[in-house]
Write a protein that holds these residues in place. Sequence first.
Motif, mmCIF file in Angstrom:
data_model
loop_
_atom_site.group_PDB
_atom_site.id
_atom_site.type_symbol
_atom_site.label_atom_id
_atom_site.label_comp_id
_atom_site.label_asym_id
_atom_site.label_seq_id
_atom_site.Cartn_x
_atom_site.Cartn_y
_atom_site.Cartn_z
ATOM 1 N N LEU A 24 37.475 40.954 46.815
ATOM 2 C CA LEU A 24 38.598 40.144 47.441
ATOM 3 C C LEU A 24 39.117 39.107 46.382
ATOM 4 C CD1 LEU A 24 40.206 39.801 49.915
ATOM 5 C CD2 LEU A 24 38.311 38.122 50.652
ATOM 6 N N SER A 25 38.047 38.457 45.840
ATOM 7 C CA SER A 25 38.643 37.609 44.600
ATOM 8 C C SER A 25 39.443 38.504 43.561
ATOM 9 C CB SER A 25 37.311 36.811 44.188
ATOM 10 O OG SER A 25 37.913 35.801 43.225
ATOM 11 N N GLU A 26 38.915 39.586 43.128
ATOM 12 C CA GLU A 26 39.537 40.071 42.146
ATOM 13 C C GLU A 26 40.895 40.814 42.582
ATOM 14 O OE1 GLU A 26 37.148 42.490 39.812
ATOM 15 O OE2 GLU A 26 35.804 41.013 39.053
ATOM 16 N N ALA A 27 40.901 41.447 43.627
ATOM 17 C CA ALA A 27 42.153 41.770 44.188
ATOM 18 C C ALA A 27 43.121 40.524 44.259
ATOM 19 C CB ALA A 27 41.854 42.426 45.611
ATOM 20 N N LEU A 28 43.016 39.524 44.828
ATOM 21 C CA LEU A 28 43.658 38.460 44.907
ATOM 22 C C LEU A 28 44.431 37.974 43.651
ATOM 23 C CD1 LEU A 28 41.978 36.077 47.702
ATOM 24 C CD2 LEU A 28 44.163 37.105 48.042
ATOM 25 N N GLN A 30 45.124 39.571 41.180
ATOM 26 C CA GLN A 30 46.059 40.348 40.769
ATOM 27 C C GLN A 30 47.519 40.319 41.399
ATOM 28 O OE1 GLN A 30 44.977 44.774 40.136
ATOM 29 N NE2 GLN A 30 42.944 44.215 40.590
ATOM 30 N N LYS B 2 36.730 31.008 45.964
ATOM 31 C CA LYS B 2 35.373 31.416 46.356
ATOM 32 C C LYS B 2 34.376 30.110 46.972
ATOM 33 C CE LYS B 2 32.963 35.136 44.944
ATOM 34 N NZ LYS B 2 32.578 36.001 43.963
ATOM 35 N N VAL B 25 33.557 36.467 54.580
ATOM 36 C CA VAL B 25 33.183 37.956 54.232
ATOM 37 C C VAL B 25 31.852 38.247 54.962
ATOM 38 C CG1 VAL B 25 34.632 38.239 52.196
ATOM 39 C CG2 VAL B 25 32.388 36.963 51.943
ATOM 40 N N ILE B 82 35.584 47.217 53.895
ATOM 41 C CA ILE B 82 36.203 47.125 52.375
ATOM 42 C C ILE B 82 35.916 48.654 51.738
ATOM 43 C CG2 ILE B 82 35.996 46.116 50.112
ATOM 44 C CD1 ILE B 82 35.408 43.485 51.532
ATOM 45 N N TRP B 90 42.986 44.848 52.521
ATOM 46 C CA TRP B 90 43.844 44.019 51.597
ATOM 47 C C TRP B 90 45.229 43.534 52.443
ATOM 48 C CZ3 TRP B 90 44.696 40.808 48.169
ATOM 49 C CH2 TRP B 90 45.562 40.825 47.078
ATOM 50 N N PHE B 99 51.399 36.264 52.454
ATOM 51 C CA PHE B 99 51.958 36.406 51.154
ATOM 52 C C PHE B 99 52.200 38.094 51.305
ATOM 53 C CE2 PHE B 99 47.870 37.481 49.640
ATOM 54 C CZ PHE B 99 47.108 36.500 49.923
ATOM 55 N N ILE B 104 47.928 46.842 44.679
ATOM 56 C CA ILE B 104 46.923 46.418 43.704
ATOM 57 C C ILE B 104 46.288 47.603 43.207
ATOM 58 C CG2 ILE B 104 45.048 44.983 43.512
ATOM 59 C CD1 ILE B 104 47.477 43.293 44.088
ATOM 60 N N GLU B 105 46.094 47.590 41.761
ATOM 61 C CA GLU B 105 45.528 48.477 41.028
ATOM 62 C C GLU B 105 43.868 48.259 41.544
ATOM 63 O OE1 GLU B 105 46.439 50.745 38.779
ATOM 64 O OE2 GLU B 105 48.466 50.451 39.344
ATOM 65 N N LEU B 107 41.798 49.162 44.005
ATOM 66 C CA LEU B 107 41.186 48.415 45.245
ATOM 67 C C LEU B 107 39.951 49.309 45.690
ATOM 68 C CD1 LEU B 107 44.361 47.732 47.755
ATOM 69 C CD2 LEU B 107 42.557 46.268 46.687
ATOM 70 N N ARG B 109 38.041 50.400 43.342
ATOM 71 C CA ARG B 109 37.063 50.498 42.166
ATOM 72 C C ARG B 109 35.850 49.900 42.747
ATOM 73 N NH1 ARG B 109 36.558 46.666 38.011
ATOM 74 N NH2 ARG B 109 38.071 45.627 39.132
ATOM 75 N N VAL B 111 33.050 47.028 42.735
ATOM 76 C CA VAL B 111 32.969 45.821 42.029
ATOM 77 C C VAL B 111 31.531 44.985 42.146
ATOM 78 C CG1 VAL B 111 34.067 43.462 42.074
ATOM 79 C CG2 VAL B 111 35.281 45.366 42.437
#
Lengths: 92, 415
Positions: A24-28, A30, B2, B25, B82, B90, B99, B104-105, B107, B109, B111
């Motif tokens: 979630l943090s990495e998506a945000l 971007q 976070k 989460v 997710i 997302w 917003f 987003i590229e 998604l 992937r 992590v």
Amino acid sequence: MPTTSNITSPLLIIGPVRSGSTWLSEALLQHGQVQSVIENRLLEAMYHELFHSFWAPNLEMTVPEPERRQRAVAAVRAAFCALFRARHRSGR
Amino acid sequence: MKLLSRGRPWAFVFELFPEARFVHVTRSPTTAVPSMMEFVGRDYGVWQRVETAESEFVTAHREALGVRDLGKPYLCVRQEDIARDPRRVWEAVCAFGGFAAEPIEGLHREVNAARSMRGRVRQGRPPLSWAALSPEVVAVSQDLGYLPRAPERDGVKAVVNAALASQLEDAERSRAVLARTCDELRAQLDRLHGTIGGILEPLRSLRVRGDRLTLDEVRRVLEPVAETVDAYLGLVRERDRRERVPAADGDPPRLEFRTTLPCQRRTGTGEVQLERVELLDAVRAAVRAVGLGDRVAVEATLRAFVPVDNVSVSFAVRDAAGVSLLGTTTFDERVPLPALEPGTVLTVRFAFEHRLRPGVYSLAVAVTRVTRRDYADARLFDQADGCVTFHALASPERPVHYLVHEPVAIEWSRA
């Protein structure tokens, strides 16, 4: 660069580790309208130093309690803002 | 931002960001707990303990649920969602944050995957059984919606049923052993019944005769009662019991304390006594179920009460009918044991490969003094029959024909 006043909507990710927060943090990160920071226990460290450390009573003597708390809040918020990546004019 | 884990000064957080929105989460503990143990435990050993991961799971979620219960702007995001549909999650997060849901590229992937799960995150981590998790974890999981709450227990019931089925499977394997134990207990109860009768009868007599008894008469009545109670307690506690050792010629009879082994029958002079008998596996852990071809050992610990030499220890494996199938003695194997002084404790292990057909077997162990090959001068110190009962497990890949499987070399040649 975000400042203490232009963060419009802070989004705090809470919960235990290993539950999807990094995704979630990495998506945000971007997103064009979002800036992200990993808190990483800084908040506790600053909170402890300001309110529960050895020298915290000295601070109490120089500044009355309500003002001291306001200053502490402003200082910690400013510290977090400084940690955001300087990529956007405003941040969430 | 976070703000994971637990122990946060929440009042200060609310002062710091009064306008904050909170994204909680979550992930099922059946995969979150093992993931914490592997990923965090790699750097911090204490996290390899399931209790540490469970504590983190429970406390962090309780704090997050506390934020929700305070009425703060709150969104719950499940790791499972997710993994299944990251785009949908997302979009939900963007809507919650106020917003636009920009594409987003990456998604999809992976992590931060744990080492064992790299490349397989979408398949999901093999889950722990709910039965393996603490009640606190289960309670928090109900609050998070991973388990149904009390009124609708069908899901929990299924989990409990699965756990019970597994336990029943184990119990079935031990059924024969349990049946034998029940028989022994029934026999003990029969003996106890007689013992209790022996206690009650003098007491009834005492009541009938009332205050006409003198002190001596009372003592005479109560003495056998005290003895009977002692015997009763000794039986119930299964601790040491006194046994009269037959006197050698000219010697007065004496009493020795003999450690009670859980055996069916015990004979011998008691000059050397067995204290413990175990069936061990290859890593010397006590076992009660062995597979074909397993390396096992019969371990007997004995204590000498008199000076003695030429000691021989033996064992026998018997089937359910009491027929001795295999065994040997240290004397026959020509392994001399040291002479023993009173108080000396000696442990002897017989190691062999288990080759019996599936079934229930028992061990008999004996200690003797013997010098002649025809056993003409053998003196039996102690023999414990049925001191260990064990299961020989069936192997679907290697049936045992008849009673014992001895490896057989097979050759063939074409004429």
